[in-house]
Motif scaffolding. Structure first.
Motif, PDB file in Angstrom:
ATOM      1  N   TYR A  72     -18.883  25.482 -26.268  1.00  0.00           N
ATOM      2  CA  TYR A  72     -18.517  26.894 -26.140  1.00  0.00           C
ATOM      3  C   TYR A  72     -19.367  27.672 -27.142  1.00  0.00           C
ATOM      4  O   TYR A  72     -19.923  27.088 -28.075  1.00  0.00           O
ATOM      5  CB  TYR A  72     -17.016  27.103 -26.375  1.00  0.00           C
ATOM      6  CG  TYR A  72     -16.556  26.810 -27.779  1.00  0.00           C
ATOM      7  CD1 TYR A  72     -16.472  27.819 -28.730  1.00  0.00           C
ATOM      8  CD2 TYR A  72     -16.214  25.508 -28.177  1.00  0.00           C
ATOM      9  CE1 TYR A  72     -16.059  27.549 -30.024  1.00  0.00           C
ATOM     10  CE2 TYR A  72     -15.810  25.236 -29.465  1.00  0.00           C
ATOM     11  CZ  TYR A  72     -15.732  26.259 -30.386  1.00  0.00           C
ATOM     12  OH  TYR A  72     -15.334  25.985 -31.672  1.00  0.00           O
ATOM     13  N   THR A 112     -13.852  36.656 -25.936  1.00  0.00           N
ATOM     14  CA  THR A 112     -14.387  35.683 -24.984  1.00  0.00           C
ATOM     15  C   THR A 112     -14.708  34.360 -25.679  1.00  0.00           C
ATOM     16  O   THR A 112     -14.615  33.308 -25.060  1.00  0.00           O
ATOM     17  CB  THR A 112     -15.636  36.213 -24.244  1.00  0.00           C
ATOM     18  OG1 THR A 112     -16.671  36.501 -25.185  1.00  0.00           O
ATOM     19  CG2 THR A 112     -15.307  37.435 -23.421  1.00  0.00           C
ATOM     20  N   SER A 116     -13.383  30.950 -24.421  1.00  0.00           N
ATOM     21  CA  SER A 116     -14.346  29.879 -24.136  1.00  0.00           C
ATOM     22  C   SER A 116     -13.914  28.573 -24.793  1.00  0.00           C
ATOM     23  O   SER A 116     -14.019  27.495 -24.199  1.00  0.00           O
ATOM     24  CB  SER A 116     -15.743  30.266 -24.629  1.00  0.00           C
ATOM     25  OG  SER A 116     -16.218  31.398 -23.951  1.00  0.00           O
ATOM     26  N   LEU A 145     -24.845  30.373 -23.234  1.00  0.00           N
ATOM     27  CA  LEU A 145     -23.537  30.671 -23.820  1.00  0.00           C
ATOM     28  C   LEU A 145     -23.550  31.971 -24.602  1.00  0.00           C
ATOM     29  O   LEU A 145     -22.578  32.716 -24.595  1.00  0.00           O
ATOM     30  CB  LEU A 145     -23.089  29.522 -24.733  1.00  0.00           C
ATOM     31  CG  LEU A 145     -22.869  28.171 -24.062  1.00  0.00           C
ATOM     32  CD1 LEU A 145     -22.414  27.143 -25.098  1.00  0.00           C
ATOM     33  CD2 LEU A 145     -21.864  28.270 -22.931  1.00  0.00           C
ATOM     34  N   PRO A 151     -15.957  34.452 -20.766  1.00  0.00           N
ATOM     35  CA  PRO A 151     -15.755  33.095 -21.279  1.00  0.00           C
ATOM     36  C   PRO A 151     -16.761  32.144 -20.627  1.00  0.00           C
ATOM     37  O   PRO A 151     -16.978  32.197 -19.411  1.00  0.00           O
ATOM     38  CB  PRO A 151     -14.320  32.776 -20.862  1.00  0.00           C
ATOM     39  CG  PRO A 151     -13.649  34.107 -20.768  1.00  0.00           C
ATOM     40  CD  PRO A 151     -14.708  35.043 -20.258  1.00  0.00           C
TER      41      PRO A 151
END
Length: 198
Positions: A72, A112, A116, A145, A151
């Motif tokens: 993430y 987010t 994530s 990312l 997310p």
């Protein structure tokens, strides 16, 4: 084995599973073509996607390394050339400095980033259960990312450099199991936030 073939197969299977559940899925590629990393993020941003999931297969010079990893976005420094956050222009800011831009991006991405992390944990858990492999959650600054506004996770399904995993990845049944595990994680996350359809 070629990563691009394995990942496209897993992703097509994942799309089928998610569409059966009523979700709308947009692929960044449908065939054997390379899409630049920023182009992948840009497509998701233009479509105002609810989630961004990037599927990969890992490799390592150490053939003993194995297992799944789900990444993430971690906090990162905004480049001077970065755009302003969505729905905001520099004319709306009193003093449009790099510091102001960084603060605004941190505000936009804080929520987010937490989502994530939740999504990554859900997918890692279902990968570990479904594939019976160790599965880790990690923060990273990968382009796909850090450039999306929703997310986002990057899923490394396994290591093609590990003999046992490469043999499993080479079978359609294992790729189907991987797709099912990822779908289960996504659906689990969506239910945990109280969303019905995305």
């Amino acid at each position: 084995l070629r990563e691009k073939h394995l990942t496209l197969d897993i992703t097509r299977r994942l799309r089928t599973l998610l569409e059966r559940e009523g979700f709308t899925v947009v692929m960044t590629r449908e065939g054997d073509q390379f899409i630049p990393l920023s182009g992948r993020a840009g497509l998701a941003n233009r479509l105002h996607a609810d989630l961004f999931v990037s599927i990969h297969v890992n490799a390592n010079t150490n053939g003993h390394v194995s297992g799944a990893e789900v990444y993430y976005p971690r906090e990162s420094v905004v480049a001077p050339s970065a755009q302003w956050p969505p729905y905001l222009s520099s004319s709306e800011i009193g003093v449009p400095s790099a510091v102001v831009k960084q603060v605004l991006w941190d505000l936009v991405l804080r929520r987010t980033r937490a989502q994530s992390s939740q999504l990554a944990s859900a997918i890692a858990s279902t990968l570990q259960q479904g594939l019976r492999v160790p599965s880790k959650v990690k923060a990273a600054r990968f382009v796909v990312l850090r450039e999306v506004w929703m997310p986002a996770v990057l899923v490394e399904v396994g290591y093609v450099s590990n003999y046992q995993e490469s043999q499993r990845l080479n079978t359609p049944s294992y790729r189907e199991a991987a797709a099912q595990a990822i779908a289960s994680g996504i659906i689990s996350y969506i239910r945990s936030i109280g969303a019905e359809h995305i």
